[in-house]
Design a protein around this motif. Structure first.
Motif, PDB file in Angstrom:
ATOM      1  N   UNK B  63       0.815  -1.217   0.000  1.00 29.83           N
ATOM      2  CA  UNK B  63       0.000   0.000   0.000  1.00 29.83           C
ATOM      3  C   UNK B  63       0.844   1.259   0.000  1.00 29.83           C
ATOM      4  N   UNK B  64       2.071   1.147   0.471  1.00 29.88           N
ATOM      5  CA  UNK B  64       2.909   2.344   0.586  1.00 29.88           C
ATOM      6  C   UNK B  64       4.366   1.920   0.664  1.00 29.88           C
ATOM      7  N   UNK B  65       5.229   2.880   0.483  1.00 25.71           N
ATOM      8  CA  UNK B  65       6.659   2.606   0.633  1.00 25.71           C
ATOM      9  C   UNK B  65       6.973   2.177   2.069  1.00 25.71           C
ATOM     10  N   UNK B  66       6.245   2.737   3.019  1.00 23.64           N
ATOM     11  CA  UNK B  66       6.463   2.395   4.424  1.00 23.64           C
ATOM     12  C   UNK B  66       6.191   0.897   4.652  1.00 23.64           C
ATOM     13  N   UNK B  67       5.136   0.386   4.025  1.00 21.63           N
ATOM     14  CA  UNK B  67       4.832  -1.043   4.162  1.00 21.63           C
ATOM     15  C   UNK B  67       5.941  -1.890   3.542  1.00 21.63           C
ATOM     16  N   UNK B  68       6.488  -1.397   2.429  1.00 25.51           N
ATOM     17  CA  UNK B  68       7.594  -2.124   1.794  1.00 25.51           C
ATOM     18  C   UNK B  68       8.815  -2.161   2.714  1.00 25.51           C
ATOM     19  N   UNK B  69       9.101  -1.034   3.327  1.00 29.64           N
ATOM     20  CA  UNK B  69      10.247  -0.960   4.244  1.00 29.64           C
ATOM     21  C   UNK B  69      10.028  -1.907   5.436  1.00 29.64           C
ATOM     22  N   UNK B  71       8.279  -4.623   5.388  1.00 28.00           N
ATOM     23  CA  UNK B  71       8.478  -5.970   4.830  1.00 28.00           C
ATOM     24  C   UNK B  71       9.959  -6.318   4.768  1.00 28.00           C
ATOM     25  N   UNK B  72      10.740  -5.386   4.256  1.00 25.24           N
ATOM     26  CA  UNK B  72      12.179  -5.639   4.100  1.00 25.24           C
ATOM     27  C   UNK B  72      12.842  -5.980   5.425  1.00 25.24           C
ATOM     28  N   UNK B  73      12.400  -5.316   6.475  1.00 23.27           N
ATOM     29  CA  UNK B  73      13.025  -5.519   7.768  1.00 23.27           C
ATOM     30  C   UNK B  73      12.401  -6.634   8.587  1.00 23.27           C
ATOM     31  N   UNK B  74      11.322  -7.222   8.088  1.00 24.30           N
ATOM     32  CA  UNK B  74      10.620  -8.270   8.844  1.00 24.30           C
ATOM     33  C   UNK B  74      11.529  -9.499   8.983  1.00 24.30           C
ATOM     34  N   UNK B  75      11.626 -10.054  10.177  1.00 24.33           N
ATOM     35  CA  UNK B  75      12.528 -11.199  10.389  1.00 24.33           C
ATOM     36  C   UNK B  75      12.262 -12.369   9.447  1.00 24.33           C
TER      37      UNK B  75
END
Lengths: 110, 110
Positions: B63-69, B71-75
């Motif tokens: 939904x947003x770049x924030x959600x992508x970020x 995701x990237x950091x999710x363990x």
């Protein structure tokens, strides 16, 4: 099920009027009913190393492979492809039936 | 507007259990709410020359770049990425805000 995708990633030659080209692509797509969905983007995030010089992604969606084949042979597409090909330094092209693992939530929230 | 895309195209190493890997990716994605939409495909159509050896495409939508970020950091993503990276011969990765030129028709036909 059964959606078919046409996915293109490119690096344009230097000096190319990229905005004009993308406008031309949008116009071409709007003239061909077989294209169900078209979106594109310019990478702004991934590390240069992982991007490998590619900068733009173009993603078209069709209801079926038959619609994709119709698109490929459409005179407007053939004409645009010649212009587009002349402007790119490199590209990767993938055409495939899409497997949907996580569909977007139903837009039931009115 | 404002959807953010994470596109990955890959060529796997020989002998890799591709189906298992893709199942693992589906599982990882299902565990991370930030991923709005995930689909993938294996190229079956484009000429080998234009495919450049790449065979699979993975498309995630946020939904947003924030959600992508997030995701990237999710363990779970970090853990899966290590497994995935070990299995690929080459890849291209593009991350970008999506521009929708031709939206899918509204599903007004009940």
């Amino acid at each position: 099920m059964g959606e078919f995708k046409h996915f293109v990633i490119v690096k344009f030659k230097e000096g190319v009027a990229i905005e004009d080209l993308i406008k031309g692509m949008g116009k071409m797509v709007s003239q061909i009913d077989a294209v169900k969905h078209f979106e594109w983007g310019q990478d702004i995030e991934s590390p240069e190393m992982l991007r490998q010089g590619y900068t733009h992604a173009f993603l078209m969606t069709f209801n079926s492979k038959e619609d994709f084949v119709a698109f490929q042979g459409h005179p407007n597409h053939v004409e645009f492809s010649a212009t587009f090909s002349a402007a790119i330094e490199k590209l990767v092209l993938l055409d495939f039936p899409s497997t949907l693992v996580k569909p977007p939530p139903a837009t039931a929230t009115a």
